[in-house]
Design an enzyme around this catalytic site. Structure first.
Site, PDB file in Angstrom:
ATOM      1  N   SER A  38       0.792  -1.235   0.061  1.00 46.48           N
ATOM      2  CA  SER A  38       0.027   0.022   0.233  1.00 46.48           C
ATOM      3  C   SER A  38       0.780   1.412   0.091  1.00 46.48           C
ATOM      4  O   SER A  38       1.958   1.076  -0.357  1.00 46.48           O
ATOM      5  CB  SER A  38      -1.062  -0.044   1.438  1.00 46.48           C
ATOM      6  N   ASN A  39       0.153   2.492   0.278  1.00 51.70           N
ATOM      7  CA  ASN A  39       1.097   3.648   0.390  1.00 51.70           C
ATOM      8  C   ASN A  39       0.476   4.463   1.463  1.00 51.70           C
ATOM      9  O   ASN A  39      -0.611   4.110   2.155  1.00 51.70           O
ATOM     10  CB  ASN A  39       1.080   4.239  -0.985  1.00 51.70           C
TER      11      ASN A  39
END
Lengths: 229, 229
Positions: A38-39
Site C-alpha cells: 500500500s502507500n
C-alpha cells in the site's frame, strides 16, 4: 435583481447541478490473506474535495480506498480495496460524470498472484515478489470517447513540475495538481497542503493552507476551466 | 484475615510488580517514500493485552506499529514503523522484562533496499521486488541467556494447531496463542477473538469473546504459568 441574485448564487455554488466523481485514499494490493502492498495516502485531500464539491452544489460520488475518515455528508461513497476494484467502480459510474478528479494514490503495481493461504516464512534469506501493472484509472477516464473534465494529481518527491506536466500531456488530462510529498508539513496525513496546478495554457500556485480551504480554491479553478471547455 | 485479603488481592492483580513488554500492531516496510509493505493487523489484541496487564498490576511497555488506537492509560508506549525499529526498541528495553508478549504482526521480510525517491512507473509490465528477511524479534528474546517468560502469537489461515506448536518448539517459547485469521468474525480488525493456547505440557481453548475479556483470561493463564516456571 433576481438575475443578480442568481448570478451571486451561481458564483457561490459553482458546481451546481454537475456530477463530480472523486477517487481518494490508497489502494491495497493483497500478497496473501494477511499481507499487502500500500502507500501513505490518508485520503484527507480527496475527502476535502468531496466535501467542497458538495458545498459547491455538485452531486458527488467518492470512490475511496481504505482510510479512517467518515464520508462527507451528502456524497455517495463507494469503498474499495484494490486498484482493479477502483477501476471497476469508476468505469461502472463514469457515464454521467461531468468532472472526474483522480486524487487516489493508486498502486501502480500489484502482486502477480495473491496466495490463498498465508505464505509461510521459509529459511530463505531472500524472496522475490513479482508485480504486474495495474489498470490506469485516470488515463482510461481521460481516453474515453466523451471524457469528463479530468483533473489528476501528482504526488512527487522530486522534479515535481516536470513529472506533473509530463503526466498532464501524456494522459491527456485537462488539469493536474502537483504536490511535493517529501515536505513533512504538507505531505501524507498532514492536514495542510499546497498545490501547483497546471493546464494546457497556464498554471497557478495555491499556497499552503488547510486541505478543505485548498479544496475549495481548487474547485473554483476547476469550475472556471470546466465552463471554458 | 490479612493473609486472606492479600491472597485475594494478589488473585485480582496477578501481575502485581512485574514488568511486562507487549508488541502490537503491524510493521510497515518502506519500498520508497510513498509505498510500503504491511499487513492487516489492527493492534486491537495487543492493546487489549496492554490494558489488561495494567489492570493486573504490571508495569507495561507497549511497543507498537502504526495503528489508529490510543495507548491504554498507565502504560508506556513506544511507537515504531519497521521490524528493525521494533527489534531495536525491544532489545534496548528487554533487560528488566519479566514477561514478553509478542503480539505484533511483524513483517517477515522487507524490501532489500528502500529507494530515497518515489519509484517512477515505467513501461514495464512486470517488476520484481527483492525482499530480505527481517530480524526475528520473538525468537531473539526467547534465545536470550536469561529470557523473560515468552508468549508468542500465531495468526494462521490453515493448519493452525500444527504451525503454532511448531513455532512454540522451534522458537523455544513458553507459550503460544493461536488464532485462525481466515475466520471473518474473529479475524483482523474484529473486536472479537478466540484463541487456542499451547505450552510444553498442555493446551487450552479460550472461546470467542471481546478482545479485552480474552486478554484478561490469557493473562491469568500467563501469570499462573509464570509462577510455575
Amino acid at each position: 435583481e433576481l438575475a443578480d441574485a442568481l448570478i451571486q448564487s451561481a458564483g457561490k455554488r459553482p458546481l451546481q447541478g454537475l456530477c463530480v466523481m472523486i477517487t481518494a485514499g490508497p489502494t491495497r494490493e493483497a500478497i496473501d490473506p494477511v499481507r499487502y502492498l500500500s502507500n501513505h495516502s490518508s485520503g484527507k485531500m480527496g475527502y476535502a474535495l468531496a466535501q467542497a464539491a458538495v458545498e459547491a452544489g455538485a452531486k458527488v460520488t467518492l470512490v475511496s480506498g481504505p482510510v479512517s475518515l467518515d464520508a462527507p455528508l451528502g456524497c455517495e461513497r463507494v469503498l474499495i480495496q484494490t486498484a482493479q476494484q477502483m477501476h471497476n467502480a469508476v468505469t461502472e459510474r463514469i457515464a454521467k460524470t461531468d468532472i472526474f478528479i483522480g486524487c487516489a494514490a493508486v498502486s501502480d503495481y500489484r502482486p502477480s498472484l495473491c496466495e490463498e493461504q498465508k505464505i509461510k516464512k521459509t529459511d530463505k534469506d531472500k524472496l522475490t515478489l513479482t508485480l504486474v501493472k495495474n489498470p490506469d484509472i485516470l488515463g482510461d477516464v481521460a481516453a474515453l470517447s466523451h471524457p469528463p473534465f479530468t483533473l489528476g494529481f501528482a504526488a512527487e518527491t522530486q522534479q515535481v513540475k516536470q513529472y506533473a506536466q509530463h503526466k498532464l500531456v501524456n494522459k491527456k488530462l485537462d488539469m493536474i495538481a502537483a504536490n511535493d510529498v517529501s515536505k513533512q508539513n504538507i505531505g501524507f496525513n498532514s492536514d495542510m497542503n499546497a498545490l501547483n496546478v497546471y493546464w494546457a495554457t497556464g498554471e497557478t500556485s495555491l499556497p499552503i493552507t488547510d486541505k478543505l480551504n485548498l479544496a475549495r480554491q481548487l474547485l473554483e479553478l476547476v469550475a472556471a476551466k470546466y465552463k471554458e471547455k
